[in-house]
Structure formats: structure tokens, C-alpha cells
Design an enzyme around this catalytic site. Sequence first.
Site, PDB file in Angstrom:
ATOM      1  N   SER A 103     -21.118 -11.083  12.883  1.00 48.43           N
ATOM      2  CA  SER A 103     -19.911 -11.090  13.700  1.00 48.43           C
ATOM      3  C   SER A 103     -18.890 -12.053  13.077  1.00 48.43           C
ATOM      4  O   SER A 103     -18.520 -11.904  11.928  1.00 48.43           O
ATOM      5  CB  SER A 103     -20.254 -11.463  15.142  1.00 48.43           C
ATOM      6  OG  SER A 103     -19.191 -11.180  16.027  1.00 48.43           O
ATOM      7  N   LYS A 155      -3.665 -11.600  38.023  1.00 49.67           N
ATOM      8  CA  LYS A 155      -4.132 -12.959  37.720  1.00 49.67           C
ATOM      9  C   LYS A 155      -5.606 -13.171  38.032  1.00 49.67           C
ATOM     10  O   LYS A 155      -6.222 -14.108  37.534  1.00 49.67           O
ATOM     11  CB  LYS A 155      -3.299 -13.990  38.484  1.00 49.67           C
ATOM     12  CG  LYS A 155      -1.907 -14.200  37.918  1.00 49.67           C
ATOM     13  CD  LYS A 155      -1.956 -14.693  36.478  1.00 49.67           C
ATOM     14  CE  LYS A 155      -2.511 -16.113  36.392  1.00 49.67           C
ATOM     15  NZ  LYS A 155      -2.493 -16.627  35.024  1.00 49.67           N
TER      16      LYS A 155
END
Length: 286
Positions: A103, A155
Site C-alpha cells: 500500500s 457534517k
Amino acid sequence: MRRFFNRLLPKSMRSDAVTIPVIRLHGAIMAGGGQLRPSLSLASTAGIIEKAFAYSGAPAVAISVNSPGGSPVQSRLIFKRIRDLSVEKKKKVLVFVEDVAASGGYMIAVAGDEIIADPSSIVGSIGVVSASFGFPELLKKIGVERRVHTAGKNKAVLDPFRPEKKEDIERLKALQLEVHETFIDLVKQRRGTKLKDDPDLFTGLFWTGKKGLELGLVDALGDMRQVLKDRYGPKTRLALVSPPRGFFARRLGFFGSRSAADLAADATHGVLDAAEERALWSRFGL
């Protein structure tokens, strides 16, 4: 110091041994970090990277990578700093994979002009993952009411104490795809025609160094000491570049004059970071 005195000697008496600076980039890749749990980030590695490339007379810089990944942003920033200095200083970069370069760890590894791995190393995992826990039923069981007030309807996206919403998951996956595309483009740019046409190459799968050689993810199999001596001669010296540590840092560490609250906060973050890092390593059986 040895290099300084060597330059003062007549040419006939100077050592003809080549010195190769070595950087160790080991650990999970995370922004921040701390004294209790240091991690790889541009802030924590920039100093030793620049010091290695400033090594006078060295034809190359050797980098030992051992990382299960982590932050894609920090991975790319480290990658870019290595490449920028390689071009600026006209030095070759040789990356040596130890246990794992997966990764974000592999993203750093492709900064090398060549990647050399142990046959049993783990390489690849070219993908993006986001993991968390959900606790929507926990609050009900303990009799606690969750109250969230926002300005902006998104949010509270992916709030772990609320059930997942389909549109939130789709938004997250769209972001992951963009990051994944950036990763793929970077690997293709660096590895080019060395990469084999394999449908699994960019799916997040990972392989041993031996299989990685077949797929074009690495250039050769071997270990740092032997490869460098074969390439630059039997007298080649490896000079480990370490971050500087002052007298008080060695004696006092992070205790210095910090408050109990600061130490407690560090301890808490250290435990959380350790858990996150443990999860990264465990994906590869390490």
C-alpha cells in the site's frame, strides 16, 4: 569525519572504498505521531532523507523500506521528496524491501530507480481502504441519547453512532476511487513497461517478492549489503543516516518539562496509534 580526513590525504593514500548512505523507513505511515509511537511522515523523515542525499561523493542512496502502509498523502509526500532530491543531486535511488512494502509502503518504494526485495517479502496492495466501527445499537443498550447538531447537512457523514446511509457510503467510495487512481497513475509512471499485464495488479492484492519480480513490481531479489558490494565493489561501506538526538533528548526523552495532562494525552494517542498500526501489520500476517 572519515570522509573529511580522507580528502586531506594525498590521492595515492586515499581509500578507494565507496560509501553509500542508507536510510531506514520502517513503520506505519501516519501524519503526526509522537514520542510514544513514532510513525513515518514527511515531517519525521525529511531530515534524514535530505542528509542522505547531501552525502558527498556517494553515487547512490540506499533506502530500506519496511511498511504496511497508512496515509496516502504522507506516502506520496515522502515519495516526492525522494524523487525531487534524486533529480536535484543526480543520485540513483536503490530501494530494498524487508518484510513488507505494501500500500503506502509500496508507494514509497516506487521512488526507487530500482526495487530489490527478499524472495519472501510482501509487496503490492495497490489499493485504498477505509475502516471504522459502528455503534448504532450500543447507545440504546446503555440508555444514552445521541445528540448531534450541525450547520451543513453533511457534517455528520458516517457518524459511527448512527446507521450507515447509502449516499454516505457512495460518497466515501467515490473519494477512494480518486485516491486509488492517483496511486495507480504513480505506479504506472514509475514502473512503466516493467509491469506485466495482470488483471489483479491494481486490485489491492499483494504478493511475495518472488512473485512481485514476475509481475514487474520489483526489479531483483537480494539483500542490501550483498547487492551494494556486488555493484560498487567489495570495499563498499554502508553508512546509516540517523536522525540527530541531543543530550537532553537522550536523557529526558519526552518527559522534559511537560505536564501530566500532556503525558496522559500522549499515552492515550499512543495506544490508539498502536492499535491502528497493529491492524495494518496484521493484514500481511506480521
